[in-house]
Scaffold this motif. Structure first.
Motif, PDB file in Angstrom:
ATOM      1  N   LEU A 152       0.823  -1.213   0.000  1.00  0.00           N
ATOM      2  CA  LEU A 152       0.000   0.000   0.000  1.00  0.00           C
ATOM      3  C   LEU A 152       0.857   1.264   0.000  1.00  0.00           C
ATOM      4  O   LEU A 152       0.477   2.280  -0.573  1.00  0.00           O
ATOM      5  CB  LEU A 152      -0.923   0.006   1.218  1.00  0.00           C
ATOM      6  CG  LEU A 152      -2.069  -1.003   1.200  1.00  0.00           C
ATOM      7  CD1 LEU A 152      -2.837  -0.968   2.513  1.00  0.00           C
ATOM      8  CD2 LEU A 152      -3.023  -0.734   0.045  1.00  0.00           C
ATOM      9  N   GLN A 153       2.021   1.182   0.647  1.00  0.00           N
ATOM     10  CA  GLN A 153       2.900   2.358   0.660  1.00  0.00           C
ATOM     11  C   GLN A 153       3.319   2.728  -0.760  1.00  0.00           C
ATOM     12  O   GLN A 153       3.346   3.892  -1.143  1.00  0.00           O
ATOM     13  CB  GLN A 153       4.149   2.083   1.486  1.00  0.00           C
ATOM     14  CG  GLN A 153       3.888   2.016   2.971  1.00  0.00           C
ATOM     15  CD  GLN A 153       5.130   1.629   3.743  1.00  0.00           C
ATOM     16  OE1 GLN A 153       6.230   1.635   3.203  1.00  0.00           O
ATOM     17  NE2 GLN A 153       4.953   1.288   4.991  1.00  0.00           N
ATOM     18  N   GLU A 154       3.648   1.683  -1.508  1.00  0.00           N
ATOM     19  CA  GLU A 154       4.082   1.935  -2.883  1.00  0.00           C
ATOM     20  C   GLU A 154       2.928   2.495  -3.709  1.00  0.00           C
ATOM     21  O   GLU A 154       3.115   3.396  -4.525  1.00  0.00           O
ATOM     22  CB  GLU A 154       4.595   0.640  -3.505  1.00  0.00           C
ATOM     23  CG  GLU A 154       5.289   0.864  -4.818  1.00  0.00           C
ATOM     24  CD  GLU A 154       5.968  -0.395  -5.316  1.00  0.00           C
ATOM     25  OE1 GLU A 154       6.988  -0.786  -4.737  1.00  0.00           O
ATOM     26  OE2 GLU A 154       5.465  -0.983  -6.289  1.00  0.00           O
TER      27      GLU A 154
ATOM     28  N   TYR B  97       0.533   4.246  -2.551  1.00  0.00           N
ATOM     29  CA  TYR B  97       0.386   5.639  -2.132  1.00  0.00           C
ATOM     30  C   TYR B  97       1.422   6.524  -2.846  1.00  0.00           C
ATOM     31  O   TYR B  97       1.121   7.635  -3.286  1.00  0.00           O
ATOM     32  CB  TYR B  97       0.536   5.747  -0.615  1.00  0.00           C
ATOM     33  CG  TYR B  97       0.457   7.157  -0.104  1.00  0.00           C
ATOM     34  CD1 TYR B  97      -0.715   7.892  -0.225  1.00  0.00           C
ATOM     35  CD2 TYR B  97       1.560   7.772   0.466  1.00  0.00           C
ATOM     36  CE1 TYR B  97      -0.784   9.189   0.218  1.00  0.00           C
ATOM     37  CE2 TYR B  97       1.500   9.070   0.921  1.00  0.00           C
ATOM     38  CZ  TYR B  97       0.326   9.773   0.791  1.00  0.00           C
ATOM     39  OH  TYR B  97       0.262  11.074   1.230  1.00  0.00           O
ATOM     40  N   GLY B  98       2.625   5.988  -2.981  1.00  0.00           N
ATOM     41  CA  GLY B  98       3.659   6.710  -3.729  1.00  0.00           C
ATOM     42  C   GLY B  98       3.239   6.927  -5.177  1.00  0.00           C
ATOM     43  O   GLY B  98       3.470   7.979  -5.763  1.00  0.00           O
ATOM     44  N   THR B  99       2.595   5.899  -5.742  1.00  0.00           N
ATOM     45  CA  THR B  99       2.111   6.014  -7.115  1.00  0.00           C
ATOM     46  C   THR B  99       1.092   7.132  -7.234  1.00  0.00           C
ATOM     47  O   THR B  99       1.156   7.968  -8.146  1.00  0.00           O
ATOM     48  CB  THR B  99       1.438   4.701  -7.544  1.00  0.00           C
ATOM     49  OG1 THR B  99       2.365   3.638  -7.384  1.00  0.00           O
ATOM     50  CG2 THR B  99       0.977   4.760  -8.989  1.00  0.00           C
TER      51      THR B  99
ATOM     52  N   SER C 202       0.761   9.676  -5.339  1.00  0.00           N
ATOM     53  CA  SER C 202       1.438  10.959  -5.159  1.00  0.00           C
ATOM     54  C   SER C 202       2.096  11.420  -6.452  1.00  0.00           C
ATOM     55  O   SER C 202       2.130  12.606  -6.756  1.00  0.00           O
ATOM     56  CB  SER C 202       2.505  10.843  -4.068  1.00  0.00           C
ATOM     57  OG  SER C 202       1.935  10.393  -2.877  1.00  0.00           O
TER      58      SER C 202
ATOM     59  N   ALA D 110      -5.787   5.513  -1.210  1.00  0.00           N
ATOM     60  CA  ALA D 110      -4.822   4.407  -1.270  1.00  0.00           C
ATOM     61  C   ALA D 110      -5.275   3.221  -0.430  1.00  0.00           C
ATOM     62  O   ALA D 110      -4.998   2.072  -0.765  1.00  0.00           O
ATOM     63  CB  ALA D 110      -3.449   4.895  -0.782  1.00  0.00           C
TER      64      ALA D 110
END
Lengths: 156, 206
Positions: A32-34, A36-38, A40, A55
């Motif tokens: 999920l962090q990645e 979220y980076g996407t 962003s 996200a």
């Protein structure tokens, strides 16, 4: 015969949409962090809190809608959400593409289907231009299936 | 008069949304790779906006210890990221390893590894600097001190399927004013394909 063929085609399209959504959700849920980076990377003019909520929820919305489409359960609702999702995808990728952002769409985890990272196929499938065309086409399929569902519901 | 078909669909759509919301928040709370920012209560005295407005690292004591080494810095950075001004530079054209290699060798380009520190230590492109996306807020001051804004920079992460490199490139350009930032979309995977022997030699070295 024609009715049966149309029915089969609609079933295949519904299955394809469902499986595609399940596939799309798995890659996002894995990290999920990645994801979220996407999100962003799209540089959308949205508050960070809304991006975080998106996200967290969007992958599950994809997964649940995909499973509902495959199982042909609550199909109208699942198709409605699918149409909304692809419309949002088209808007997001379209604005990024028009602004010339150099980002990958982050839509599908290609490793799950054996497409290696960095390959020409991966770069093409993950490109914003192809993602935009894909979102519009799949959104149109969802709307078409939904329209038929509504007609069938009204006729019954 | 209420249409029973439409009304039923709307109700089902609402149920789907509520269910996915509950599943999403539960999964996110349990996942080690979950997004943590929303879990921070403003009442703690640590708010994204305050920290970002001061452009200073948050005091360690104000950070929830659960997230001290996790993604909290990403949330700080992203949560309060202002809309980029119209004149803000945006990342330039993506670059492949074949373009980056000679520039890196000539010292004309700074190659930035946006992956986590542990990924970097496990193996990276020789000559690359580690600037983990999750720790940008902490590391950016030292990075800025080493590299002036006109410096040509290329950012990479694991491969085409990771996206932190594009996000980090955008932040370096739009938030920190670097004027010549590029993404290496193929990332470490592209390098490994091009230089299989080099990837091994790069392990553990900075």
């Amino acid at each position: 015969m024609k009715i049966e063929l149309e029915f089969n085609l609609r079933s295949i399209l519904r299955w394809a949409l469902g499986l595609l959504l399940v596939w799309a959700s798995l890659g996002k849920l894995a990290n999920l962090q990645e994801f979220y980076g996407t999100l962003s990377g799209y540089a959308l003019p949205l508050p960070g809190a809304l991006l975080r909520v998106t996200a967290v929820i969007l992958p599950w919305l994809e997964l649940v809608c995909g499973l509902l489409l495959v199982s042909n359960c609550w199909t109208r609702a699942a198709l409605s959400w699918t149409a909304v999702l692809f419309s949002v995808f088209a808007l997001a990728t379209g604005q990024a593409w028009m602004r010339g952002l150099h980002i990958s769409c982050g839509c599908l985890d290609l490793r799950l289907v054996g497409i290696s990272d960095g390959s020409a196929a991966a770069l093409f499938i993950d490109s914003l231009g192809f993602a935009l065309v894909r979102a519009i086409a799949l959104g149109a399929v969802a709307v078409s299936l939904l329209t038929h569902q509504k007609k069938a519901g009204a006729g019954s | 008069m209420r249409n029973p078909v439409t009304g039923g669909t709307a109700r089902e759509m609402l149920v789907i949304l509520v269910t996915t919301g509950a599943l999403g928040y539960a999964f996110n709370a349990l996942s080690p790779l979950g997004v943590r920012g929303y879990a921070m209560a403003p009442a703690s005295g640590y708010s994204n906006e305050t920290v970002a407005a001061s452009a200073e690292p948050a005091p360690a004591a104000a950070i929830d210890p659960r997230y001290k080494n996790d993604t909290v810095q990403v949330e700080v950075l992203q949560g309060a990221r202002p809309a980029p001004p119209a004149a803000a530079p945006s990342p330039g054209t993506p670059m492949g390893w074949d373009e980056i290699k000679p520039l890196l060798a000539a010292g004309k380009l700074v190659l930035v590894d946006a992956r986590t520190t542990s990924d970097y230590e496990a193996g990276h492109i020789p000559g690359a600097e580690s600037l983990p996306f999750a720790d940008m807020e902490q590391s950016i001051a030292a990075f800025q001190a080493r590299h002036p804004k006109p410096q040509m920079i290329a950012v990479y992460c694991a491969s085409t399927t990771c996206r932190v490199s594009s996000a980090e490139a955008a932040i370096l350009a739009q938030r920190y004013g670097y004027t010549d930032v590029h993404e290496m979309p193929g990332g470490f995977a592209e390098y490994r394909l091009a230089e299989p022997a080099g990837a091994e030699a790069g392990k553990g070295a900075k």
